[in-house]
Design a protein around this motif. Structure first.
Motif, PDB file in Angstrom:
ATOM      1  N   GLN A 115       0.827  -1.204   0.000  1.00 23.95           N
ATOM      2  CA  GLN A 115       0.000   0.000   0.000  1.00 23.95           C
ATOM      3  C   GLN A 115       0.862   1.254   0.000  1.00 23.95           C
ATOM      4  N   ASN A 116       1.906   1.261   0.831  1.00 22.96           N
ATOM      5  CA  ASN A 116       2.798   2.417   0.907  1.00 22.96           C
ATOM      6  C   ASN A 116       3.547   2.625  -0.404  1.00 22.96           C
ATOM      7  N   THR A 118       2.586   1.649  -3.424  1.00 18.04           N
ATOM      8  CA  THR A 118       1.653   2.112  -4.445  1.00 18.04           C
ATOM      9  C   THR A 118       1.331   3.588  -4.279  1.00 18.04           C
ATOM     10  N   ASP A 119       1.127   4.026  -3.041  1.00 16.17           N
ATOM     11  CA  ASP A 119       0.837   5.443  -2.799  1.00 16.17           C
ATOM     12  C   ASP A 119       1.994   6.332  -3.253  1.00 16.17           C
ATOM     13  N   GLN A 120       3.218   5.900  -2.978  1.00 18.16           N
ATOM     14  CA  GLN A 120       4.377   6.692  -3.391  1.00 18.16           C
ATOM     15  C   GLN A 120       4.512   6.738  -4.911  1.00 18.16           C
ATOM     16  N   THR A 123       1.869   9.021  -6.334  1.00 15.74           N
ATOM     17  CA  THR A 123       2.245  10.411  -6.091  1.00 15.74           C
ATOM     18  C   THR A 123       3.321  10.856  -7.069  1.00 15.74           C
TER      19      THR A 123
END
Length: 281
Positions: A115-116, A118-120, A123
């Motif tokens: 999840q982390n 993918t978020d990065q 962004t």
């Protein structure tokens, strides 16, 4: 005639917008924790219940296989090397039990890392879920029949990709449930089926990351449909996202001889070249 076709396509796109608005959110949790998004899992974790059942069965198989291998190797002398230290078998036994029991915790860590990551990545590529789909449909309706057809193709590809996310979530859910049985292979020197099982697990998880990034990038390109070529880049991103699992399978799934496909082939090629040089000398 062209106006009628454009109106029909726009009507189809307007009907799809109601679904697309909610599809772009929570894609990673939906695939990594599919049971929490299924109606059948309301009120409890379906995966946890099934995992607990297979955990007891898997631990029983691990114990039986441990006793069988120890008896055949050190009593009957019919399997393995009787001169090898029994400590290695005991270590593999403890490892199999530990991985089977601790897997839910380790999977939670993997889900958080995914999840982390993918978020990065989202962004970094500037992808967002705050899109005005209605404005996009309105823009499509003013750009002619050809653009409207490409917009319809894009929506069809998006629905295909979304169903792939659902199937990927079910695939990961099955892999999570069945891991205690795969841990039986850890008692073998070559880790048995566990090695291929874990490679398949990571392939499915990494496919989700790549597909979501391509999906968000494609949608972001399509939102600027008025810019030349963006509509083609958007469709290309979604088509590649659909083909991502097959693309990654060539690199992440080991061949029958063990090891990853490309690396294994390169290694054996270098070995053959070295043997040929030795023969020539």
């Amino acid at each position: 005639m062209e106006v009628i076709l454009v109106l029909l396509i726009v009507a189809v796109l307007n009907g799809a917008v109601a679904f697309i608005d909610t599809m772009l959110t929570n894609l990673v949790p939906m695939t990594l924790h599919a049971d929490e998004y299924m109606i059948a899992a309301s009120g409890g974790s379906m995966v946890q219940i099934l995992f607990d059942i297979l955990l007891g069965f898997g631990v029983s198989l691990i114990i039986l296989k441990f006793l069988k291998k120890g008896f055949e190797c050190y009593v009957m002398w019919t399997d393995g090397d009787p001169d090898s230290e029994p400590t290695y078998l005991i270590i593999r036994f403890i490892q199999a039990i530990a991985v089977a029991v601790c897997f839910p915790v380790m999977y939670g860590w993997l889900a958080d890392i995914t999840q982390n990551l993918t978020d990065q990545l989202l962004t970094a590529i500037g992808a967002s879920t705050n899109y005005s789909w209605q404005a996009w449909v309105d823009g499509i309706s003013t750009l002619g029949l050809v653009t409207a057809i490409f917009g319809l193709v894009f929506v069809i590809c998006y629905f295909i990709l979304f169903f792939q996310f659902l199937m990927r979530g079910l695939e990961i859910m099955i892999l999570r449930i069945g891991l205690p049985l795969a841990c039986v292979g850890l008692l073998d020197n070559d880790k048995g089926v566990f090695k291929n099982y874990l490679n398949k697990f990571f392939q499915s998880t990494f496919s989700v990351v790549v597909q979501i990034c391509l999906c968000k990038l494609g949608v972001g390109m399509m939102m600027n449909v008025g810019i030349n070529m963006n509509i083609f880049w958007g469709i290309a991103c979604l088509v590649l996202a659909i083909k991502t699992p097959r693309f990654l399978a060539d690199f992440m799934v080991p061949t029958g001889g063990g090891g990853s496909g490309v690396i294994n082939n390169v290694y054996h090629s270098v070995r053959l070249v070295g043997m040929a040089k030795n023969i020539m000398k």
